[in-house]
Write a protein that holds these residues in place. Structure first.
Motif, PDB file in Angstrom:
ATOM      1  N   LEU A  47       0.936  -1.212   0.196  1.00 40.91           N
ATOM      2  CA  LEU A  47      -0.191   0.103   0.033  1.00 40.91           C
ATOM      3  C   LEU A  47       0.845   1.218   0.018  1.00 40.91           C
ATOM      4  CD1 LEU A  47      -2.429  -1.959   0.428  1.00 40.91           C
ATOM      5  CD2 LEU A  47      -3.201  -0.429   2.212  1.00 40.91           C
ATOM      6  N   LYS A  48       1.896   1.122   0.851  1.00 39.56           N
ATOM      7  CA  LYS A  48       2.757   2.302   0.906  1.00 39.56           C
ATOM      8  C   LYS A  48       3.494   2.570  -0.541  1.00 39.56           C
ATOM      9  CE  LYS A  48       3.526   2.510   5.711  1.00 39.56           C
ATOM     10  NZ  LYS A  48       4.667   2.730   6.716  1.00 39.56           N
ATOM     11  N   ILE A  49       3.884   1.670  -1.258  1.00 37.08           N
ATOM     12  CA  ILE A  49       4.313   1.818  -2.707  1.00 37.08           C
ATOM     13  C   ILE A  49       3.526   2.424  -3.507  1.00 37.08           C
ATOM     14  CG2 ILE A  49       5.278   0.432  -4.833  1.00 37.08           C
ATOM     15  CD1 ILE A  49       6.673  -1.664  -2.750  1.00 37.08           C
ATOM     16  N   ILE A  50       2.219   1.862  -3.498  1.00 38.58           N
ATOM     17  CA  ILE A  50       1.280   2.439  -4.442  1.00 38.58           C
ATOM     18  C   ILE A  50       0.990   3.804  -4.168  1.00 38.58           C
ATOM     19  CG2 ILE A  50      -1.323   2.155  -5.012  1.00 38.58           C
ATOM     20  CD1 ILE A  50      -1.101  -0.730  -4.276  1.00 38.58           C
ATOM     21  N   THR A  51       0.972   4.422  -2.804  1.00 38.26           N
ATOM     22  CA  THR A  51       0.856   5.738  -2.622  1.00 38.26           C
ATOM     23  C   THR A  51       1.907   6.578  -2.719  1.00 38.26           C
ATOM     24  OG1 THR A  51       0.898   5.209  -0.374  1.00 38.26           O
ATOM     25  CG2 THR A  51      -1.090   5.365  -1.386  1.00 38.26           C
ATOM     26  N   GLY A  52       3.286   5.877  -3.037  1.00 39.85           N
ATOM     27  CA  GLY A  52       4.553   6.679  -3.046  1.00 39.85           C
ATOM     28  C   GLY A  52       5.198   6.929  -1.934  1.00 39.85           C
TER      29      GLY A  52
END
Length: 252
Positions: A47-52
């Protein structure tokens, strides 16, 4: 259906050698996609990767066709999220908290605050201070904040942790209604029963790997509960790993 989120081969390894490895999946318009796995399986990292919030070592993420590495602002403009605990100023009212959040969005109409409060069932309590809210109401306020920019994709990390039965039911009902309006949800949780009541599709994570993708009709069609389906996939993955180790050992 139109693809809202495309994740291709994302990998992120930390110094302790934990992280996520070669994770790929898509999520379509109006879909509730459940991310299931034990604590530490890598759900929050994805999730943190998806949100940058975290940059992957390799792999690509596209939101509404925009690559987050190349067109970050365009990609996240379509995204709302609650990762870990939703934050709010407890001495302020729900409405004032949302006004503060609204300052981050350009040209957001004042009427949008009433719209999102209505969507999450908090409009009658908009002028009340957050310190008097139950945990379920605080979660709904966090969801209202995530919806301010009218996102096409909403990411929620363990959104029902700590909620009582009524709070969980209210939250599920709100998510399902919003999904029916075309909003895509990616919900990370280890509470399998809770997800089974709203998820159209699930991805099962184990030790940083996405080991299975399944649709609702796959476990229902097989006469399984989602908990039984996930348990089977986790056991199948462990058995496959043991078989691979035995093959490697015999080759040596």
């Amino acid at each position: 259906m139109n693809s809202v989120l495309e994740v291709e081969g994302i990998t992120k390894l930390f110094r302790n050698h934990r992280g996520v490895k070669d994770v790929s999946f898509t999520a379509s318009e109006g879909e509730v996609f459940g991310f299931i796995g034990p604590n530490g399986a890598g759900k929050t990292t994805v999730l943190k990767i998806i949100t940058g919030l975290i940059r992957p070592d390799r792999g690509n993420v596209r939101i509404m066709g925009h690559d987050i590495a190349e067109r970050f602002e365009q990609a996240v403009s379509h995204t709302g999220c609650i990762i870990e605990t939703p934050e709010a100023y407890e001495y302020m009212s729900a409405r004032d908290n949302l006004k503060l959040s609204a300052r981050f969005y350009k040209d957001l109409p004042a009427s949008r605050i009433d719209e999102v409060l209505e969507k999450v069932g908090l409009k009658p309590y908009g002028h009340e201070r957050v310190r008097g809210f139950s945990l379920g109401m605080k979660q709904r306020l966090g969801l209202a904040s995530a919806l301010l920019s009218a996102p096409r994709l909403v990411l929620l990390d363990e959104p029902t942790n700590g909620l009582d039965i009524e709070g969980m039911a209210d939250f599920r009902s709100t998510v399902r209604q919003l999904a029916d309006q075309g909003i895509t949800f990616l919900i990370s949780s280890h509470l399998i029963h809770d997800l089974s009541l709203i998820a159209d599709r699930v991805g099962v994570m184990r030790e940083g790997h996405l080991i299975s993708l399944g649709r609702e009709d796959e476990w229902n069609g097989a006469g399984l509960s989602l908990e039984q389906y996930v348990t089977f996939k986790l056991l199948e993955s462990k058995e496959g790993e043991r078989d691979a180790q035995l093959i490697r050992q015999s080759a040596e």
